[in-house]
Design an enzyme around this catalytic site. Structure first.
Site, mmCIF file in Angstrom:
data_model
loop_
_atom_site.group_PDB
_atom_site.id
_atom_site.type_symbol
_atom_site.label_atom_id
_atom_site.label_comp_id
_atom_site.label_asym_id
_atom_site.label_seq_id
_atom_site.Cartn_x
_atom_site.Cartn_y
_atom_site.Cartn_z
ATOM 1 N N ASP A 127 0.828 -1.221 0.000
ATOM 2 C CA ASP A 127 0.000 0.000 0.000
ATOM 3 C C ASP A 127 0.857 1.262 0.000
ATOM 4 O O ASP A 127 0.388 2.347 -0.347
ATOM 5 C CB ASP A 127 -0.968 0.003 1.198
ATOM 6 C CG ASP A 127 -0.294 -0.040 2.560
ATOM 7 O OD1 ASP A 127 0.949 -0.171 2.624
ATOM 8 O OD2 ASP A 127 -1.009 0.058 3.579
ATOM 9 N N TYR A 151 12.125 3.078 -0.161
ATOM 10 C CA TYR A 151 11.524 1.735 -0.230
ATOM 11 C C TYR A 151 10.279 1.749 -1.120
ATOM 12 O O TYR A 151 10.155 0.968 -2.064
ATOM 13 C CB TYR A 151 11.159 1.232 1.179
ATOM 14 C CG TYR A 151 10.149 0.099 1.169
ATOM 15 C CD1 TYR A 151 10.494 -1.170 0.730
ATOM 16 C CD2 TYR A 151 8.816 0.312 1.579
ATOM 17 C CE1 TYR A 151 9.558 -2.209 0.685
ATOM 18 C CE2 TYR A 151 7.879 -0.713 1.550
ATOM 19 C CZ TYR A 151 8.257 -1.973 1.102
ATOM 20 O OH TYR A 151 7.338 -2.989 1.053
ATOM 21 N N LYS A 155 9.352 -0.020 -4.797
ATOM 22 C CA LYS A 155 8.218 -0.934 -5.023
ATOM 23 C C LYS A 155 7.326 -0.388 -6.146
ATOM 24 O O LYS A 155 6.834 -1.142 -6.988
ATOM 25 C CB LYS A 155 7.406 -1.123 -3.731
ATOM 26 C CG LYS A 155 8.128 -1.818 -2.596
ATOM 27 C CD LYS A 155 8.521 -3.254 -2.886
ATOM 28 C CE LYS A 155 7.347 -4.202 -2.933
ATOM 29 N NZ LYS A 155 7.813 -5.620 -3.088
#
Ligand code: NAD
Ligand code: DAU
Length: 339
Positions: A127, A151, A155
């Site tokens: 999410d 991070y 993603k």
């Protein structure tokens, strides 16, 4: 079905491998894992020793020759990619390994799977690619990507490559985006196991900022079921959100844990906030409910009680994973935060 799982020695991968081998007697799993600080081969050693449907391969998802070899000759029907650098604080310290594994590694896996004509590829995302929410509303699959940490940016990079592989090559990829997992085998750098460890040791519990950031907590098995449903029933080219319907502030989580463990709230220390700290996550998973029949089964208090019981029964595991590298990272990080 013969499945290549990557990152199966990490937190979610371990739970996924166990659950799938138990629920599907006709499945076999090859687990490709690099064994970074977060990967522990011992998590699945009992399967390595006693389960012929499970095979461990030590290696890197960035290694083209190795992945091409594993996918050769009809040995694998589907790939589920969990392998990643997963900790936001580490990505703030050093983004490079995040780009290498989470972007280049994911692309290498997709490219090898495309060349080998693998029939199904599930890419496990998060999410966090959506960025942050204000006080109301939830993320849907059409919320624009707006990652705030190295991070989550890495993603999001892989999510966009997955989209491009579907649109350009018709590659049979599906992306899952899930909220914060908790449960057995979670590495004790993440909020719940870290606070558990510190509380048990009578050490202070470092809460970032005002402690009012909100996460949507999901028990790890529920996320694993979501990935399973995506693999078996999802529409190619789709993205599916998963969440636990359990929005909680960090301070509530920490206080609840202290109360379960019967430790004093005076252990809580408010420390400097995480840079770029997302305020709130909440998932709208109505698409997964409608198309896959997904619903989380455990509420937060049941899940937390089950998690604490697992950590209480698995002190040896906690000792094993707290290597020197782990302690160095935690000590340095905490020192910086406390300044
Ligand atoms: P983790 O850090 O516990 O485990 C990651 C695993 O990947 C480890 O076993 C590690 O050795 C392995 N790995 C790392 N780099 C590799 C490489 N180059 N090649 C092969 N293996 C490698 O992570 P996790 O919490 O289990 O998360 C798994 C996946 O789920 C990640 O992709 C993460 O982004 C995603 N996710 C996690 C959460 C969560 O709350 N933990 C929520 C949503 C999505
Ligand atoms: O939302 C899904 C994501 O959840 C995954 O994609 C990531 O891989 C996973 O690490 C997790 O990210 P978070 O940053 O939300 O998890 P973490 O456990 O690090 O932190 C949870 C919340 O607790 C966050 O608001 C920061 C706060 N926190 C964390 C730690 C480690 C503290 O207040 N103190 C701490 O010591």
């Amino acid at each position: 079905m013969k499945v290549l799982v990557t990152g199966g020695c990490g937190f979610i991968g371990t739970n996924f491998v166990r659950l799938m081998l138990k629920s599907h007697p006709d499945w076999s799993i090859v687990n490709l894992d690099k064994l970074t600080y977060a990967g522990n081969r011992l998590n699945l050693l009992d399967l390595e020793e006693n389960e012929p449907r499970y095979q461990f391969v030590h290696g890197d998802i960035c290694d083209r020759d190795l992945v091409m070899d594993l996918l050769d000759g009809g040995r694998i029907d589907a790939v589920v990619n969990f392998a990643a650098e997963s900790h936001v604080d580490r990505s703030i310290n050093d983004p490079s390994p995040f780009v290498v594994t989470n972007v280049n590694g994911a692309q290498n896996l997709m490219e090898c799977a495309r060349q080998r004509k693998i029939g199904r590829f599930v890419h496990v995302s998060t999410d966090e690619v959506y960025g942050t929410l204000g006080p109301s509303g939830k993320f849907t699959e059409t919320t624009p990507l707006a990652p705030n940490s190295p991070y989550s940016a890495s993603k999001a990079g892989a999510d966009l490559l997955a989209r491009a592989y579907f649109e350009t090559y018709g590659f049979p990829v599906l992306v899952t985006r899930c909220s914060n997992n908790y449960g057995p085998y979670q590495f004790p750098e993440k909020l719940i196991p870290l606070m558990y460890l510190n509380a048990k040791a009578g050490k202070s519990l470092p809460v970032y900022g005002d402690g009012l950031n909100v996460r949507d907590w999901i028990y790890v098995d529920d996320h694993c079921r979501g990935v399973e449903l995506t693999l078996t029933k999802g529409r190619e080219g789709s993205v599916y959100n998963f969440g636990g319907n359990a929005e909680e502030t960090n301070i509530f989580v920490v206080r609840t844990l202290l109360s379960i463990l019967d430790r004093p709230e005076s252990l809580i220390t408010y420390v400097k906030d995480r840079p770029g700290h997302d305020k709130r996550y909440a998932m709208d998973f109505s698409l997964a409910r409608k198309e896959l029949g997904f619903a989380p089964t455990l509420n937060f208090s049941e899940g937390l009680a089950r998690t604490v019981a697992w950590y209480e029964a698995n002190g040896t595991w906690l000792e094993q994973v707290q290597s020197g590298e782990y302690r160095n990272f935690m000590d340095t990080w905490y020192e910086e935060r406390s300044k």
